[in-house]
Scaffold this motif. Structure first.
Motif, PDB file in Angstrom:
ATOM      1  N   TYR A 204      -3.731  10.836   2.947  1.00  0.00           N
ATOM      2  CA  TYR A 204      -2.986   9.635   2.416  1.00  0.00           C
ATOM      3  C   TYR A 204      -1.649   9.808   2.570  1.00  0.00           C
ATOM      4  O   TYR A 204      -1.118   8.818   2.757  1.00  0.00           O
ATOM      5  CB  TYR A 204      -3.380   9.800   0.802  1.00  0.00           C
TER       6      TYR A 204
ATOM      7  N   TRP B 261      -4.379   6.846  -6.228  1.00  0.00           N
ATOM      8  CA  TRP B 261      -5.470   7.906  -5.977  1.00  0.00           C
ATOM      9  C   TRP B 261      -5.304   8.869  -6.767  1.00  0.00           C
ATOM     10  O   TRP B 261      -6.329   9.738  -7.433  1.00  0.00           O
ATOM     11  CB  TRP B 261      -5.166   8.302  -4.491  1.00  0.00           C
TER      12      TRP B 261
ATOM     13  N   LEU C 223       0.837  -1.214  -0.025  1.00  0.00           N
ATOM     14  CA  LEU C 223      -0.005  -0.166  -0.135  1.00  0.00           C
ATOM     15  C   LEU C 223       0.690   1.236   0.075  1.00  0.00           C
ATOM     16  O   LEU C 223       0.403   2.145  -0.505  1.00  0.00           O
ATOM     17  CB  LEU C 223      -1.165  -0.027   1.188  1.00  0.00           C
ATOM     18  N   THR C 224       1.951   1.245   0.817  1.00  0.00           N
ATOM     19  CA  THR C 224       2.873   2.511   0.705  1.00  0.00           C
ATOM     20  C   THR C 224       3.445   2.958  -0.703  1.00  0.00           C
ATOM     21  O   THR C 224       3.645   3.964  -0.775  1.00  0.00           O
ATOM     22  CB  THR C 224       4.043   2.263   1.735  1.00  0.00           C
TER      23      THR C 224
ATOM     24  N   TYR D 154       1.727   1.940  -3.715  1.00  0.00           N
ATOM     25  CA  TYR D 154       0.603   2.021  -4.747  1.00  0.00           C
ATOM     26  C   TYR D 154      -0.290   2.913  -4.322  1.00  0.00           C
ATOM     27  O   TYR D 154      -1.233   3.257  -5.099  1.00  0.00           O
ATOM     28  CB  TYR D 154       0.210   0.930  -5.248  1.00  0.00           C
ATOM     29  N   LEU D 155      -0.718   3.409  -3.134  1.00  0.00           N
ATOM     30  CA  LEU D 155      -1.936   3.979  -2.781  1.00  0.00           C
ATOM     31  C   LEU D 155      -1.841   5.510  -3.237  1.00  0.00           C
ATOM     32  O   LEU D 155      -2.851   5.732  -4.031  1.00  0.00           O
ATOM     33  CB  LEU D 155      -1.719   4.207  -1.207  1.00  0.00           C
ATOM     34  N   THR D 156      -0.797   6.098  -2.926  1.00  0.00           N
ATOM     35  CA  THR D 156      -1.053   7.610  -3.547  1.00  0.00           C
ATOM     36  C   THR D 156      -1.012   7.697  -5.021  1.00  0.00           C
ATOM     37  O   THR D 156      -1.626   8.726  -5.655  1.00  0.00           O
ATOM     38  CB  THR D 156       0.193   8.562  -3.012  1.00  0.00           C
TER      39      THR D 156
ATOM     40  N   ARG E 259       7.733   4.797  -5.331  1.00  0.00           N
ATOM     41  CA  ARG E 259       6.463   5.575  -5.457  1.00  0.00           C
ATOM     42  C   ARG E 259       6.496   6.827  -6.101  1.00  0.00           C
ATOM     43  O   ARG E 259       5.582   7.360  -6.721  1.00  0.00           O
ATOM     44  CB  ARG E 259       5.810   5.839  -3.933  1.00  0.00           C
TER      45      ARG E 259
END
Length: 469
Positions: A382, A301, A293-294, A296-298, A406
């Motif tokens: 986020y 979004w 998640l760290t 692909y999350l931002t 990221r």
């Protein structure tokens, strides 16, 4: 230079070589043993004075008739100390002296007596700040090499545990300990590591383990994923040795290098094994999911914000509540750098000012930055999750590897939209898939090559193995 039987010649040469009149901590003391003049060289702060006081008492009753004819017999019969050696040349003697070993010369003997009665300055063996556990032992490695090897020996009382000492650096002559378990270690990898250390051509290992790591594995520096696992916990190092890994300890460094290490090895933590299998499995899977998640999350979004029509109905709440004054990509990148700035500030801030700094950072960067229009509240939310989630695993190197991937994803998504996200996703996979451990094996084994039973062990914490004799 080879030492002679004339003490005056040896002293004149060494006093000039060591510049003892200028260096206040390089001390020499002359005295007599029977009718022979003797000279002791040592480094102030490294020597146990009580040991030499006892040895002086033992030298007092020696008479001229008791003195053996050669240095070897004197070391065996008249030096009542366990760690005694003989050195014949000045280069070896000076290296040992500067490492803290006391050196004794006696007129009539062409050898130098080396006595290892060192007492290094050291801090207490306490739990490391980064590798903390909820349950388990509370000791950790320190900057003294002999203390670190003793912490491992305390846990593995088997003669197959081998600790070899080497040194590197033309000026520093830094001690390096290579630990491995005979019968379980990869012999070809062990030979390769030894050869690379012996062939090192560096002036000094100024950054300790990082300097050594870059010297023994200089390839693919552009790939951010770490090739070594670092741990300040003796129990983690001992468990890795029993699994066939190699541990490298560098003097003046309070952590161990564990190799070879895959991405699964680096993500693993001691807490996984200090709890029952169900709890350990939950902690491990949670850490893996949070790590993904760290990355692909931002970026995901940002992709949704650039393409609102792609947002499913059940995710409508993630849309921006206010129109952004600053483009989202700049908001995210500014926060990425600002978080690192706060981290650096926290490291260099005196402990008494840590709380005021946290309050100021929380108010100014949290509330006022949103009210001023610089950042949207969703962006702050986020990025706050990503920042906290980065601390779910203990490896700083892996955390920064996730950060670089990221940021590349964010930039590609901002410029090329959906295709940019797809390209970034493929690049992130390639960075992991095509990476190799120092042994030349797959970085994501047992996924590639696929091995079902080993894969289960990586994802699910089973019962601890019991080796039958």
């Amino acid at each position: 230079m080879e030492f002679t039987r004339n003490l005056s010649d040896n002293m004149n040469y060494l006093n000039k070589k060591l510049d003892v009149d200028v260096n206040f901590d390089l001390v020499y003391r002359t005295f007599h043993i029977a009718d022979k003049e003797a000279c002791l060289y040592y480094v102030e702060g490294f020597t146990k004075s009580d040991v030499w006081q006892k040895l002086m008492e033992d030298f007092a009753p020696i008479t001229a008739e008791d003195l053996p004819a050669n240095a070897h017999d004197f070391s065996k019969k008249k030096l009542p100390y366990s760690q005694v050696g003989l050195v014949a040349d000045d280069e070896t003697m000076i290296k040992m002296l500067l490492a803290g070993i006391s050196c004794l010369f006696i007129d009539g003997y062409d050898k130098c007596f080396t006595l290892d009665c060192r007492s290094y300055p050291a801090r207490s063996v306490s739990e490391p700040e980064k590798d903390k556990v909820l349950r388990g032992s509370r000791d950790g490695f320190v900057e003294t090499l002999t203390f670190n090897t003793a912490l491992i020996r305390r846990r593995i009382r088997d003669p197959k545990l081998t600790v070899e000492i080497m040194n590197a650096g033309e000026s520093s002559h830094t001690d390096i300990a290579i630990c491995y378990f005979k019968g379980r270690v990869d012999e070809s990898l062990l030979t390769m590591i030894k050869e690379r250390i012996m062939k090192l051509k560096v002036d000094a290992l100024t950054m300790n383990q990082e300097s050594l790591a870059e010297c023994i594995y200089p390839h693919k520096w552009y790939n951010p994923f770490p090739k070594f696992k670092y741990s300040e916990r003796p129990d983690t190092a001992a468990a890795s040795l029993l699994e066939g890994n190699i541990i490298i300890l560098v003097d003046n460094s309070p952590s161990a290098m564990i190799l070879p290490s895959s991405v699964f090895d680096i993500i693993e933590e001691a807490d996984d094994y200090y709890f029952p299998p169900v709890t350990g499995t939950y902690l491990r899977l949670s850490r893996m999911i949070i790590s993904v998640l760290t990355i692909y999350l931002t970026p995901l979004w940002l992709l949704f914000m650039q393409n609102p029509e792609m947002i499913p109905n059940w995710l409508r709440f993630i849309r921006l509540s206010e129109e952004p004054q600053v483009p989202l990509i700049f908001q995210l990148l500014i926060l990425e750098f600002a978080i690192d700035g706060l981290r650096l500030a926290a490291v260099n801030t005196p402990s008494m000012l840590t709380t005021p700094l946290s309050v100021i950072a929380g108010i100014v960067m949290g509330e006022y930055s949103v009210k001023s229009g610089w950042f949207n509240s969703e962006t702050m939310l986020y990025m706050a999750f990503v920042t906290v989630a980065n601390y779910s695993q203990s490896s700083f190197e892996l955390g920064y590897a996730f950060k670089f991937i990221r940021m590349i994803l964010l930039v590609l998504t901002a410029f090329f939209n959906v295709w940019g996200f797809i390209i970034g996703f493929i690049l992130s996979l390639c960075a992991i898939v095509f990476n190799k451990t120092i042994a030349g094996k797959s970085y994501i084994y047992p996924l590639i090559p696929f091995h079902v039973s080993e894969l289960k062990k990586r994802f699910f914490r089973g019962r601890l193995p019991h080796r039958e004799k």
